[in-house]
Structures are given as C-alpha cells and as structure tokens.
Design a protein around this motif. Structure first.
Motif, PDB file in Angstrom:
ATOM      1  N   MET A 145       3.144   7.457   3.658  1.00  0.00           N
ATOM      2  CA  MET A 145       3.628   6.676   4.572  1.00  0.00           C
ATOM      3  C   MET A 145       2.565   5.744   5.196  1.00  0.00           C
ATOM      4  O   MET A 145       1.586   6.378   5.604  1.00  0.00           O
ATOM      5  N   VAL A 146       2.793   4.582   5.133  1.00  0.00           N
ATOM      6  CA  VAL A 146       1.553   3.806   5.848  1.00  0.00           C
ATOM      7  C   VAL A 146       2.133   3.102   7.292  1.00  0.00           C
ATOM      8  O   VAL A 146       3.438   2.582   7.307  1.00  0.00           O
ATOM      9  N   THR A 147       1.634   3.460   8.217  1.00  0.00           N
ATOM     10  CA  THR A 147       2.002   3.112   9.584  1.00  0.00           C
ATOM     11  C   THR A 147       1.425   1.869   9.950  1.00  0.00           C
ATOM     12  O   THR A 147       0.194   1.721  10.158  1.00  0.00           O
ATOM     13  N   VAL A 148       1.874   1.105  10.516  1.00  0.00           N
ATOM     14  CA  VAL A 148       1.338  -0.124  11.329  1.00  0.00           C
ATOM     15  C   VAL A 148       1.782  -0.192  12.867  1.00  0.00           C
ATOM     16  O   VAL A 148       3.165  -0.350  13.328  1.00  0.00           O
ATOM     17  N   LYS A 149       0.956  -0.256  13.667  1.00  0.00           N
ATOM     18  CA  LYS A 149       1.019  -0.499  15.183  1.00  0.00           C
ATOM     19  C   LYS A 149       0.815  -1.986  15.541  1.00  0.00           C
ATOM     20  O   LYS A 149      -0.212  -2.483  15.156  1.00  0.00           O
ATOM     21  N   ILE A 150       2.074  -2.634  15.801  1.00  0.00           N
ATOM     22  CA  ILE A 150       1.755  -4.204  16.248  1.00  0.00           C
ATOM     23  C   ILE A 150       1.781  -4.349  17.789  1.00  0.00           C
ATOM     24  O   ILE A 150       2.712  -3.937  18.370  1.00  0.00           O
ATOM     25  N   HIS A 151       0.550  -4.886  18.130  1.00  0.00           N
ATOM     26  CA  HIS A 151       0.418  -4.910  19.426  1.00  0.00           C
ATOM     27  C   HIS A 151       1.273  -6.322  19.785  1.00  0.00           C
ATOM     28  O   HIS A 151       1.571  -7.351  19.108  1.00  0.00           O
ATOM     29  N   ASN A 152       1.827  -6.065  21.306  1.00  0.00           N
ATOM     30  CA  ASN A 152       2.461  -7.505  21.663  1.00  0.00           C
ATOM     31  C   ASN A 152       1.389  -8.476  22.181  1.00  0.00           C
ATOM     32  O   ASN A 152       0.175  -8.053  22.213  1.00  0.00           O
ATOM     33  N   ILE A 153       1.922  -9.558  22.790  1.00  0.00           N
ATOM     34  CA  ILE A 153       0.817 -10.466  23.343  1.00  0.00           C
ATOM     35  C   ILE A 153       1.185 -10.816  24.629  1.00  0.00           C
ATOM     36  O   ILE A 153       2.344 -11.629  25.133  1.00  0.00           O
ATOM     37  N   ARG A 154       0.511 -10.490  25.737  1.00  0.00           N
ATOM     38  CA  ARG A 154       0.742 -10.433  27.002  1.00  0.00           C
ATOM     39  C   ARG A 154      -0.365 -11.632  27.570  1.00  0.00           C
ATOM     40  O   ARG A 154      -1.347 -11.753  27.590  1.00  0.00           O
ATOM     41  N   MET A 155       0.552 -12.643  28.250  1.00  0.00           N
ATOM     42  CA  MET A 155      -0.345 -13.989  28.539  1.00  0.00           C
ATOM     43  C   MET A 155      -0.262 -13.828  30.242  1.00  0.00           C
ATOM     44  O   MET A 155       0.324 -13.140  30.702  1.00  0.00           O
ATOM     45  N   PRO A 156      -1.075 -14.735  30.768  1.00  0.00           N
ATOM     46  CA  PRO A 156      -1.116 -15.042  32.287  1.00  0.00           C
ATOM     47  C   PRO A 156       0.240 -15.088  32.817  1.00  0.00           C
ATOM     48  O   PRO A 156       1.145 -15.764  32.140  1.00  0.00           O
TER      49      PRO A 156
ATOM     50  N   PHE B 239       6.228  -5.313  27.261  1.00  0.00           N
ATOM     51  CA  PHE B 239       6.142  -3.781  27.217  1.00  0.00           C
ATOM     52  C   PHE B 239       5.332  -3.718  25.804  1.00  0.00           C
ATOM     53  O   PHE B 239       4.866  -4.458  25.074  1.00  0.00           O
ATOM     54  N   SER B 240       5.140  -2.151  25.431  1.00  0.00           N
ATOM     55  CA  SER B 240       4.328  -2.011  24.197  1.00  0.00           C
ATOM     56  C   SER B 240       4.859  -2.502  22.950  1.00  0.00           C
ATOM     57  O   SER B 240       6.181  -2.238  22.641  1.00  0.00           O
ATOM     58  N   GLY B 241       4.014  -2.732  22.078  1.00  0.00           N
ATOM     59  CA  GLY B 241       4.601  -3.255  20.781  1.00  0.00           C
ATOM     60  C   GLY B 241       5.254  -1.975  19.760  1.00  0.00           C
ATOM     61  O   GLY B 241       4.709  -0.911  20.232  1.00  0.00           O
ATOM     62  N   PRO B 242       5.599  -2.123  18.844  1.00  0.00           N
ATOM     63  CA  PRO B 242       6.241  -0.979  17.886  1.00  0.00           C
ATOM     64  C   PRO B 242       5.339  -0.531  17.098  1.00  0.00           C
ATOM     65  O   PRO B 242       4.485  -1.142  16.672  1.00  0.00           O
ATOM     66  N   GLU B 243       5.685   0.847  16.566  1.00  0.00           N
ATOM     67  CA  GLU B 243       4.845   1.292  15.282  1.00  0.00           C
ATOM     68  C   GLU B 243       5.863   1.492  14.197  1.00  0.00           C
ATOM     69  O   GLU B 243       7.138   1.857  14.399  1.00  0.00           O
ATOM     70  N   ILE B 244       5.553   1.067  13.141  1.00  0.00           N
ATOM     71  CA  ILE B 244       6.477   0.912  12.181  1.00  0.00           C
ATOM     72  C   ILE B 244       5.673   1.647  10.865  1.00  0.00           C
ATOM     73  O   ILE B 244       4.746   1.129  10.588  1.00  0.00           O
ATOM     74  N   GLY B 245       6.730   2.361  10.341  1.00  0.00           N
ATOM     75  CA  GLY B 245       6.090   3.010   9.195  1.00  0.00           C
ATOM     76  C   GLY B 245       6.574   2.450   7.817  1.00  0.00           C
ATOM     77  O   GLY B 245       7.966   2.125   7.824  1.00  0.00           O
TER      78      GLY B 245
ATOM     79  N   GLU C 209       0.714  -1.166  -0.113  1.00  0.00           N
ATOM     80  CA  GLU C 209       0.092  -0.114   0.061  1.00  0.00           C
ATOM     81  C   GLU C 209       0.851   0.946   0.013  1.00  0.00           C
ATOM     82  O   GLU C 209       0.580   2.491  -0.674  1.00  0.00           O
ATOM     83  N   ALA C 210       1.910   1.254   0.690  1.00  0.00           N
ATOM     84  CA  ALA C 210       3.029   2.523   0.677  1.00  0.00           C
ATOM     85  C   ALA C 210       3.493   2.548  -0.807  1.00  0.00           C
ATOM     86  O   ALA C 210       3.681   3.793  -1.093  1.00  0.00           O
ATOM     87  N   TYR C 211       3.682   1.545  -1.261  1.00  0.00           N
ATOM     88  CA  TYR C 211       4.307   1.636  -2.590  1.00  0.00           C
ATOM     89  C   TYR C 211       3.386   2.263  -3.845  1.00  0.00           C
ATOM     90  O   TYR C 211       3.498   3.119  -4.423  1.00  0.00           O
TER      91      TYR C 211
END
Length: 465
Positions: free
Chosen positions: A191-202, A268-274, A184-186
C-alpha cells in the motif's frame, strides 16, 4: 457519526441491564465505561493510529508561510528547481528588465538577492497582476520598487524555466503525484499512502480542488477550483483561467475508485489516501488508517473482555453485565458507522478489507446522525420505564400502555418502544430512498459521460477536432 452519538449509544446499551441502571441511579459510575467503550474506536484511530501511519508521499501544492500559516510562502530565485514545478509560491524582488509588455501579456526579469528569473503574465493573470501592483510593469521597473509576485515555476516548449504569474498552483502537480503512487502500489505490491495538503489562503479562504479518477482511460484528472469559505461557499470570480484549471496524468496500471464520494479538498485538513493492489488492479483506500481492527466486531469482544477483567480485578460486583454492555456499546459504534459510506473491517482476521457501508441518506448525513441519537434516547427512556419497578421498588412504570389499551404488559412495552423509535425509523426509511436516488443519479452521470466520450471519439474519427 459524531463522537457523542457513539458515547450515547454505549450508555444506552448499559441501560438494558437493571443492575447497571440501578448503579447509575445510586451514583455508581462504572456503567459509563460502556459509553467510553463505544467512543474508543475513533479515539484510538484519531489520537494514535493516524500519527503512527506511514505516509509515502506528502503532496503540498502550496506550502504555507511558517509564521502566517497561510499560502503562499516566499521562495528565492536560487531555490527554484524543476522539482518544485507547478507549486504555488511568491517571489519578492525588483523588476530589472522588461522584455515585452502589451495588452494582456508581459514578460520581464525579476531579481532578488540571489539571482534573477524570467516572469510571464498572460491574459487574466496579467490583468490581476496589474491591479495588484497598481501600475504597469514598465513603470514599476523605472521606480525600482520591490514587488511580490505569486505564481509557480513552469517550463516552456524549449525547455527553459520561467515564473508563471498565478494565484493557484497548477493541478498537474497533484495529478502526477497520484498517478505515480498508483503505479508504485501496483509495481511494489504494497500500500502506498499519499497525504494531500489543502491550500489555505488569506482571509480564511481555501482553494478548492477535486481529484477525478478516470479508470476507463487510466487517467487522473485534477480540477483546480475557486476559493471557498470554511463552510464551502465559493467566492465568485476566483476560478483559475482555463489554461491552468485542469491537470491530467496517465497511469501505467489499471485502478478503480472504491469510495463513492468525489475526492474534494478545500477547508480543514487534506485527506490521506492509500492505494493498494488487489488482483490486477489498484484500489483506492480512503483514510487508510481509519476503520480497521479498532472498528470491528472482533474488537468489540476484546474490548468488552478487557473491561470486564479490569473491573473484576477492581472489585466491581456487576463486572459481567458491564463487560457485555461495553461489548454491545463498541459494537453499536461499528454498526452505526456501517450506515455511512466507508464501512469497516468487520470480522478480522476472517476479513481483511473494509466491507462497504449501507450509504443511508447520502445527501443529508446529519439527519441520519440525528435519527441515531433519537433512537438511542428512545432506548434509554424505554429501559428506564420498563425497569422502574425493579430499580425503585414500589414505583410503578411511568408509562404502562396495558392499563389503557387491550394488550398484555409485554405487548404494551413493545408498542411503547415502537412509538418512541418511530421518528428514527421514518428517517432511516427516508435514508434508504435517498440512497436509491443517489445511485440513480450516479448511474445517469456515468451514462452521460459515456455518451459524451462516444461523441468525441466520433468527431476525432471524422477529423472534427
């Protein structure tokens, strides 16, 4: 660098000016604005710009339960759709029909209040399910007991959907999202930004996963890894089985990874990548809202000017020195960040893209942070020593090397600064060597991958696979 390291750097810059140093000794606190100026870039980015930045794709492989704030979250059968494929949830209901159960495999229907779905458990996942439920599937069906079954929606070769028992999402979900963002960016040129959440388990554990950019073959490869503690220590035996460990998605357009560190998501928090089109290729912009104008030398001049004008209007006599010290403090923040990987946009509007950092000490960034703290303390002590007769008339310098060594006072001051800064200089020199080792290892790893690919291609040509 840490926030208080930047603040300390700003204060150290203020101490280059005797009028400001004299004010501090008298308890006049205006000079601390130089420290505030040095901390300001991160404050603006993390407290404001981060929340104002447009995110195009939220990639959440394992949505959290809204009350427990942990993954996975319950989903009902009627809510299942192919758009949720590969994302980790759990179903809760009763086993109403066992279609097949044998060693290492089970297929059965699970029903909740909204409908029923076929559930499949295979190999290690079957064994884990048995241990979790405490009995066989047939025994549970006969008992009518409600059960919770974690997993994700999957589609078989015939196009039928089923619930795949799992303790982690399938990495294909993340790989597809990243590949889609690159294309999509191409195609849009923005710029297309993706926020990737992390996976918090018990148990305060996180599921680690890694995004690998295979630029040569235009592939995004996502590796789903083990559970890890908040300190990054893996929990033995928690790796997903082979068949749901790797996801691969191809892009239509070329791309390249700019940030030299691997993209690892765990605690902790997942990254945002453009992703941004540059020429005929899409480049990765790690945390795109960070290290922009706020982290430039242009901004240093603006911030210094604003602080000078504001303090002039408030009647501070040494406003000019404070303006210069604030500009230098801000600039120190920018330069200190250039010691790391990411770099900054140094001279906007003349430059519009980040200029890569020096990558000093990639294996021990904390040590480089310590060296910077030491250097700033050394500068502060050195300035207090040489300006002591000026700010406290009648008081000699605490350390005057020209009294004990055959050197001039100016040479004595220079020698004292060198001695004070020597530990920091030694660590920076080690950082240069560490950077060299890091780059050599990266080159060796790339050559190993190329050699491995060459062998695989040769096998394919002779029918080895």
């Amino acid at each position: 660098m840490r926030g208080w390291t930047h603040y300390l750097s700003g204060l150290a810059m203020a101490m280059f000016f005797p009028p400001l140093l004299s004010d501090l000794v008298k308890g006049v606190m205006w000079p601390v604005l130089a420290g505030v100026s040095a901390y300001l870039p991160d404050f603006l980015d993390f407290k404001f710009k981060k929340f104002l930045w447009r995110v195009d794709y939220l990639v959440d492989p394992a949505p959290r339960d809204p009350l427990r704030k942990l993954s996975p979250r319950r989903i009902r059968v009627s809510e299942l759709s192919q758009g949720l494929r590969w994302r980790l949830y759990y179903l809760e209901g009763r086993i109403e029909d066992v279609l097949e159960e044998r060693e290492g495999y089970a297929r059965f229907k699970l029903a909740d209040e909204t409908g029923s779905v076929v559930v499949v458990a295979r190999n290690g996942d079957y064994e884990k399910l048995r241990r979790m439920l405490g009995s066989s599937i047939k025994e549970l069906a006969a008992s009518g007991r409600r059960v919770r079954i974690p997993g994700y929606l999957e589609v078989d070769e015939g196009g039928s959907v089923y619930w795949n028992v799992a303790d982690a999402p399938h990495p294909q979900y993340v790989a597809d999202a990243v590949a889609r963002a690159i294309d999509e960016a191409y195609e849009t040129g923005r710029m297309v930004t993706v926020k990737i959440h992390n996976i918090r388990m018990p148990g305060d554990f996180y599921r680690r996963f890694l995004i690998q950019y295979d630029s040569k073959n235009r592939r995004i490869i996502v590796h789903m890894g083990p559970l890890v503690s908040t300190g990054g220590l893996p929990l033995e035996g928690t790796e997903p089985p082979e068949y749901r460990r790797i996801g691969v998605a191809e892009t239509k357009h070329a791309f390249r990874k700019v940030y030299p560190r691997p993209t690892v998501i765990d605690a902790f928090s997942g990254p945002e990548i453009g992703y941004e089109k540059v020429g005929d290729v899409v480049e990765e912009v790690f945390i795109p809202w960070h290290r922009g104008f706020s982290h430039s030398l242009t901004a240093s001049v603006v911030i210094g000017g604003l602080i000078g004008l504001a303090t002039l209007a408030l009647g501070y006599a040494n406003w000019f020195y404070l303006a210069v010290a604030s500009m230098l403090g801000h600039a120190m923040h920018v330069l200190e960040d250039q010691l790391g990987f990411m770099g900054s946009v140094l001279f906007p509007p003349l430059t519009k893209r980040r200029i890569p950092g020096l990558m000093l000490g990639p294996s021990r960034q904390g040590l480089i942070n310590f060296a910077t703290n030491w250097l700033m303390l050394a500068l502060a002590a050195w300035n207090v020593n040489r300006f002591m007769p000026e700010i406290s008339p009648g008081m000699p310098k605490p350390i005057e090397l020209s009294n004990t060594l055959p050197v001039t006072p100016a040479a004595g001051d220079a020698l004292l600064l060198l001695l004070l800064a020597l530990p920091a200089i030694a660590i920076y020199a080690w950082g240069v060597l560490d950077r060299r080792r890091f780059l050599i290892k990266q080159k060796e790893r790339l050559e190993e991958e190329k050699a491995k690919e060459a062998v695989e291609e040769a096998y394919e040509e002779v029918g080895g696979y």
